[in-house]
Design a protein around this motif. Structure first.
Motif, PDB file in Angstrom:
ATOM      1  N   ASN A  61       7.708 -13.185  -0.535  1.00 11.45           N
ATOM      2  CA  ASN A  61       7.763 -11.724  -0.527  1.00 11.45           C
ATOM      3  C   ASN A  61       6.742 -11.116   0.431  1.00 11.45           C
ATOM      4  N   GLU A  62       6.527 -11.734   1.594  1.00  7.60           N
ATOM      5  CA  GLU A  62       5.598 -11.157   2.554  1.00  7.60           C
ATOM      6  C   GLU A  62       6.009  -9.718   2.870  1.00  7.60           C
ATOM      7  N   ILE A  63       5.021  -8.814   2.841  1.00 15.30           N
ATOM      8  CA  ILE A  63       5.267  -7.392   3.085  1.00 15.30           C
ATOM      9  C   ILE A  63       5.124  -7.137   4.580  1.00 15.30           C
ATOM     10  N   PHE A  64       6.186  -6.586   5.181  1.00 18.81           N
ATOM     11  CA  PHE A  64       6.195  -6.453   6.638  1.00 18.81           C
ATOM     12  C   PHE A  64       7.168  -5.346   7.031  1.00 18.81           C
ATOM     13  N   PHE A  65       6.954  -4.765   8.204  1.00 19.71           N
ATOM     14  CA  PHE A  65       7.893  -3.791   8.749  1.00 19.71           C
ATOM     15  C   PHE A  65       8.971  -4.531   9.529  1.00 19.71           C
ATOM     16  N   ASP A  66      10.208  -4.430   9.047  1.00 20.04           N
ATOM     17  CA  ASP A  66      11.338  -5.103   9.691  1.00 20.04           C
ATOM     18  C   ASP A  66      12.079  -4.089  10.570  1.00 20.04           C
ATOM     19  N   PRO A  67      11.991  -4.205  11.896  1.00 22.77           N
ATOM     20  CA  PRO A  67      12.607  -3.208  12.791  1.00 22.77           C
ATOM     21  C   PRO A  67      14.130  -3.271  12.817  1.00 22.77           C
ATOM     22  N   THR A  68      14.716  -4.282  12.199  1.00 18.99           N
ATOM     23  CA  THR A  68      16.182  -4.410  12.231  1.00 18.99           C
ATOM     24  C   THR A  68      16.852  -3.660  11.079  1.00 18.99           C
ATOM     25  N   LEU A  69      16.069  -3.145  10.112  1.00 17.12           N
ATOM     26  CA  LEU A  69      16.644  -2.456   8.960  1.00 17.12           C
ATOM     27  C   LEU A  69      16.933  -0.986   9.266  1.00 17.12           C
ATOM     28  N   SER A  70      17.622  -0.328   8.328  1.00 13.59           N
ATOM     29  CA  SER A  70      17.908   1.113   8.404  1.00 13.59           C
ATOM     30  C   SER A  70      18.576   1.492   9.718  1.00 13.59           C
ATOM     31  N   GLY A  71      19.571   0.702  10.095  1.00 11.92           N
ATOM     32  CA  GLY A  71      20.320   1.015  11.302  1.00 11.92           C
ATOM     33  C   GLY A  71      19.514   0.948  12.571  1.00 11.92           C
ATOM     34  N   GLY A  72      18.486   0.103  12.590  1.00  8.23           N
ATOM     35  CA  GLY A  72      17.660  -0.027  13.777  1.00  8.23           C
ATOM     36  C   GLY A  72      16.415   0.844  13.774  1.00  8.23           C
ATOM     37  N   TRP A  73      16.268   1.706  12.744  1.00  9.05           N
ATOM     38  CA  TRP A  73      15.065   2.522  12.639  1.00  9.05           C
ATOM     39  C   TRP A  73      13.919   1.735  12.001  1.00  9.05           C
ATOM     40  N   GLY A  74      14.248   0.691  11.276  1.00 11.95           N
ATOM     41  CA  GLY A  74      13.233  -0.147  10.655  1.00 11.95           C
ATOM     42  C   GLY A  74      12.749   0.397   9.323  1.00 11.95           C
ATOM     43  N   ALA A  75      12.155  -0.475   8.511  1.00 11.99           N
ATOM     44  CA  ALA A  75      11.604  -0.093   7.214  1.00 11.99           C
ATOM     45  C   ALA A  75      10.707  -1.213   6.717  1.00 11.99           C
ATOM     46  N   ASN A  76       9.795  -0.871   5.814  1.00 14.05           N
ATOM     47  CA  ASN A  76       8.956  -1.874   5.180  1.00 14.05           C
ATOM     48  C   ASN A  76       9.758  -2.587   4.094  1.00 14.05           C
ATOM     49  N   THR A  77       9.581  -3.894   4.027  1.00 11.63           N
ATOM     50  CA  THR A  77      10.382  -4.684   3.100  1.00 11.63           C
ATOM     51  C   THR A  77       9.623  -5.940   2.709  1.00 11.63           C
ATOM     52  N   ASN A  78      10.184  -6.676   1.747  1.00 13.56           N
ATOM     53  CA  ASN A  78       9.704  -8.021   1.423  1.00 13.56           C
ATOM     54  C   ASN A  78      10.553  -9.026   2.180  1.00 13.56           C
ATOM     55  N   LEU A  79       9.917  -9.811   3.037  1.00 13.82           N
ATOM     56  CA  LEU A  79      10.632 -10.765   3.879  1.00 13.82           C
ATOM     57  C   LEU A  79      11.073 -11.982   3.074  1.00 13.82           C
ATOM     58  N   ASP A  80      12.014 -12.723   3.661  1.00 14.30           N
ATOM     59  CA  ASP A  80      12.325 -14.058   3.155  1.00 14.30           C
ATOM     60  C   ASP A  80      11.074 -14.923   3.289  1.00 14.30           C
TER      61      ASP A  80
ATOM     62  N   ASN B 194       0.826  -1.205   0.000  1.00 13.91           N
ATOM     63  CA  ASN B 194       0.000   0.000   0.000  1.00 13.91           C
ATOM     64  C   ASN B 194       0.865   1.262   0.000  1.00 13.91           C
ATOM     65  N   ALA B 195       0.199   2.420   0.007  1.00 15.98           N
ATOM     66  CA  ALA B 195       0.900   3.695  -0.134  1.00 15.98           C
ATOM     67  C   ALA B 195       1.856   3.943   1.029  1.00 15.98           C
ATOM     68  N   ASP B 196       1.462   3.600   2.254  1.00 15.06           N
ATOM     69  CA  ASP B 196       2.336   3.816   3.406  1.00 15.06           C
ATOM     70  C   ASP B 196       3.562   2.919   3.340  1.00 15.06           C
ATOM     71  N   GLU B 197       3.374   1.676   2.917  1.00 13.64           N
ATOM     72  CA  GLU B 197       4.500   0.749   2.846  1.00 13.64           C
ATOM     73  C   GLU B 197       5.500   1.180   1.774  1.00 13.64           C
ATOM     74  N   ASN B 198       5.013   1.605   0.620  1.00  9.05           N
ATOM     75  CA  ASN B 198       5.923   2.091  -0.409  1.00  9.05           C
ATOM     76  C   ASN B 198       6.550   3.428  -0.033  1.00  9.05           C
ATOM     77  N   GLY B 199       5.873   4.197   0.818  1.00  7.70           N
ATOM     78  CA  GLY B 199       6.407   5.485   1.223  1.00  7.70           C
ATOM     79  C   GLY B 199       7.552   5.386   2.209  1.00  7.70           C
ATOM     80  N   TYR B 200       7.691   4.252   2.893  1.00  3.98           N
ATOM     81  CA  TYR B 200       8.801   4.067   3.850  1.00  3.98           C
ATOM     82  C   TYR B 200       9.320   2.646   3.687  1.00  3.98           C
ATOM     83  N   ARG B 201      10.062   2.442   2.592  1.00 10.71           N
ATOM     84  CA  ARG B 201      10.487   1.102   2.214  1.00 10.71           C
ATOM     85  C   ARG B 201      12.006   0.980   2.336  1.00 10.71           C
TER      86      ARG B 201
END
Length: 663
Positions: free
Chosen positions: A498-517, A453-460
């Motif tokens: 490609n599950e779409i999820f917010f991964d809190p370990t990305l972006s130096g610990g700030w997290g980002a939306n991504t496609n999971l394993d 969605n728009a929010d997920e693509n906006g902070y990916r």
């Protein structure tokens, strides 16, 4: 004030033990109970929604659960979301804004459950193209005729985001011709008042009129509560009305709904703050509001064996929020949907063939106070064909396919969100057969999908648009028994890529939306009901879900915010008038904290159990009732987005008195 403590460990019983006990009651109970009439039992639903068209109850969607208006009234729930959770046994997480719209979760999708579940009202999608759930609180509960819950992948008929399942809310059609069963011509309606702890108050009114082919209805409600926590007040005003003309195989109508919500936002706590005082708030100046307006026009027409139907709906939503004294945000979204479809039915020598074809066209736009102007257009075509073999053990076989294309755009180039198009295909194969009297087996397989969605693509996490999430779905099930005594068991598996999820370990610990394993959801669902003599009825649900990574560095680790076990049970007492009562309980197993992707946090969100009850006394057209939620005053939480932090406490004990007049 009573000091709070961290919720204790799970009760002594295990979910499997309880499931076995329920199965024993439903299947092995004395045959005499099955043969006795049950005065308070629900009559089978006459009409349900199969393949997006009305159908007899015997042709209901495979594996569907139907909640009737009478069940909703008898349970005393004041909103649609509560009915889905309490009666349907669907797991829900406490809302973060004090509203009654808990986050509903079918089959263990955790923090993104709302994006893996399609919610419809009279066939029109309520889901938004953003990280927010469908707002069901805007639907006056007195206007609901029934709620249909279909678990598992349903993308063929309902499009993206239907991997977990579909919840369809069907509103009443008024009175007169074309009205629901048992609705007489003339005027009828209801008035109700309720008052409870934490300054909870609710006032509702509904009137309907029908004569000949024309009918209309109007409902209004005002509800409010200060809620359990400080700075968590919620107020809502809503109005809903519609009219229809129905005669000689034709039905035309329009419906309007409007709601205004104001809420205070209490924010999260750490574990120690929760122990010290779960009712406190550290954000005394945070607040927000939501305005919703929705209009739907619909038409149905039958020409011999051909049925034509369509909905044209437009929805506008405006959301405002203030965090502290320095930051404010606002956005306005608009969505228009047009869904024409047809069904052709034919019968030849005991063989019934049903062919359904339809188109879904959706346009969504949103403008925000921080400069975003996003839009999405989707166009879908779906086909489904079902064969029913009446002379072959009532066997059913259905196959369906869907193609959907999405076009995304962000007008503000400064935000760095690329425009693009994404297309997806979904398919399904379903079948059922009566292998013996009162014993039905079913199987479902298919492919479902979800679009970012728009929010997920906006902070990916990457430069390109996020990939489409896909799932290979499989379900096997069995239903045994009759309306007086039955049990349904399902085993399921969803293999996600490609599950779409917010991964809190990305972006130096700030997290980002991504496609999971690659990930997987698999488990068991058990539902049962049992009439005990003439006045008692027992029902229960058990959901066991294993949600984990299947590849990548986290392979074998559990997904976050997914309880492995949820057990719900209700006992209804409906003797001869004027008395009635219900007792319900739910146990939720422990789960991983929201940021514990690596499963290294030394603690888990504790399990908890809650109990609710209601007693009503009815004289003529009047009914008085007393009810309570979380009667044990359990201190617990279902939302926690950090390890021992980011905790949103759930409500404490709530007691309420109500008075209702029906005419």
């Amino acid at each position: 004030m009573k000091s709070a403590a961290v919720p204790r460990s799970a009760p002594a019983f295990t979910p499997r033990a309880l499931a076995c006990a329920l199965s024993y009651c439903f299947i092995v109970a004395p045959a005499a109970s099955q043969n006795q009439p049950h005065q308070g039992a629900e009559l089978p639903a006459v009409v349900i929604t199969g393949a997006r068209f009305p159908a007899p109850a015997a042709e209901s969607p495979i594996g569907a659960t139907v909640i009737s208006a009478e069940q909703i009234r008898r349970a005393g729930v004041l909103d649609v979301n509560s009915a889905i959770r309490k009666i349907g046994g669907v797991y829900g997480r406490q809302s973060l804004d004090g509203s009654p719209d808990f986050g509903l979760d079918l089959r263990g999708f955790g923090a993104n459950s709302g994006q893996n579940l399609v919610i419809l009202v009279d066939g029109v999608r309520m889901n938004e193209n953003e990280l927010s759930g469908a707002i069901l609180a805007s639907i006056p509960v007195d206007t609901v005729e029934r709620i249909e819950i279909t678990r598992g992948g349903s993308s063929v008929l309902y499009g993206e985001g239907a991997t977990g399942g579909v919840i369809n809310v069907i509103t009443k059609r008024g009175a007169g011709a074309g009205a629901g069963a048992g609705q007489a011509s003339g005027y009828h309606g209801s008035l109700s008042l309720e008052r409870g702890r934490f300054d909870q108050h609710d006032a509702r009114a509904r009137v309907a009129y029908g004569q000949g082919p024309l009918s209309f209805d109007l409902a209004a409600a005002h509800q409010g509560t200060d809620n359990y926590r400080a700075n968590n007040a919620f107020r809502q005003k809503s109005i809903s009305g519609g009219f229809q003309w129905a005669a000689e195989g034709t039905r035309l109508g329009m419906r309007l709904d409007s709601a205004r919500q104001d809420m205070r936002l209490p924010g999260s706590l750490t574990e120690q703050q929760f122990i010290d005082n779960p009712r406190q708030s550290l954000t005394p100046n945070d607040h927000g509001s939501t305005d919703i307006d929705r209009v739907t026009a619909f038409a149905e027409h039958r020409i011999g064996s051909l049925e034509l139907a369509a909905e044209l709906a437009h929805r506008e939503r405006e959301v405002r929020a203030a965090y502290g004294l320095l930051f404010e945000s606002a956005y306005r979204s608009r969505q228009t949907q047009f869904s024409p479809r047809l069904r052709h039915s034919a019968r030849v020598d005991g063989l019934h063939n049903e062919f359904v074809a339809g188109v879904d066209l959706v346009r969504w736009q949103r403008d925000t106070s921080f400069g975003s102007s996003a839009s999405q257009d989707s166009k879908a075509l779906y086909l489904r064909d079902e064969l029913r073999f009446a002379q072959l053990s009532n066997a059913r076989l259905a196959v369906g396919a869907r193609h959907e294309r999405f076009e995304k755009d962000e007008a503000n180039a400064m935000l760095g969100v690329p425009a693009g198009a994404q297309s997806q295909n979904g398919w399904s194969l379903e079948g059922s057969i009566d292998v013996a009297p009162s014993l039905t087996l079913h199987a479902k397989a298919g492919r479902s999908y979800r679009i970012p969605n728009a929010d997920e693509n906006g902070y990916r996490s990457s430069g390109a648009l996020l990939d489409v999430q896909t799932s290979r779905d499989l379900e096997l099930g069995v239903r045994a028994g009759s309306d007086a005594r039955s049990v349904t068991a399902r085993v399921f598996r969803h293999r996600l890529h490609n599950e779409i999820f917010f991964d809190p370990t990305l972006s130096g610990g700030w997290g980002a939306n991504t496609n999971l394993d690659p990930t997987r959801r698999q488990g068991v669902e058990l539902e049962g009901q049992l009439s005990l003599g003439q006045a008692w009825r027992l029902s229960g649900q058990w959901q066991h879900v294993e949600a984990q990574f299947t590849a990548g560095p986290n392979a074998g680790r559990e997904m976050v915010l997914v309880p492995k076990n949820v057990v719900s049970t209700r006992l209804a007492w409906t003797p001869a008038a004027p008395h009635s009562a219900e007792l319900g309980a739910q146990w939720v197993g422990s789960q991983r904290y929201g940021n514990d992707f690596t499963n290294t946090c030394g603690a888990r969100i504790p399990s908890y159990a809650t109990v609710d009850a209601r007693y009503a006394y009815r004289v003529g057209a009047w009914e008085a009732a007393v009810s309570g939620l979380n009667l044990g005053d359990r201190q617990y939480y279902s939302n926690a987005f950090g390890c021992r932090s980011g905790i949103y406490p759930s409500d404490g004990r709530q007691l309420k008195l109500s008075l209702r007049y029906q005419f």
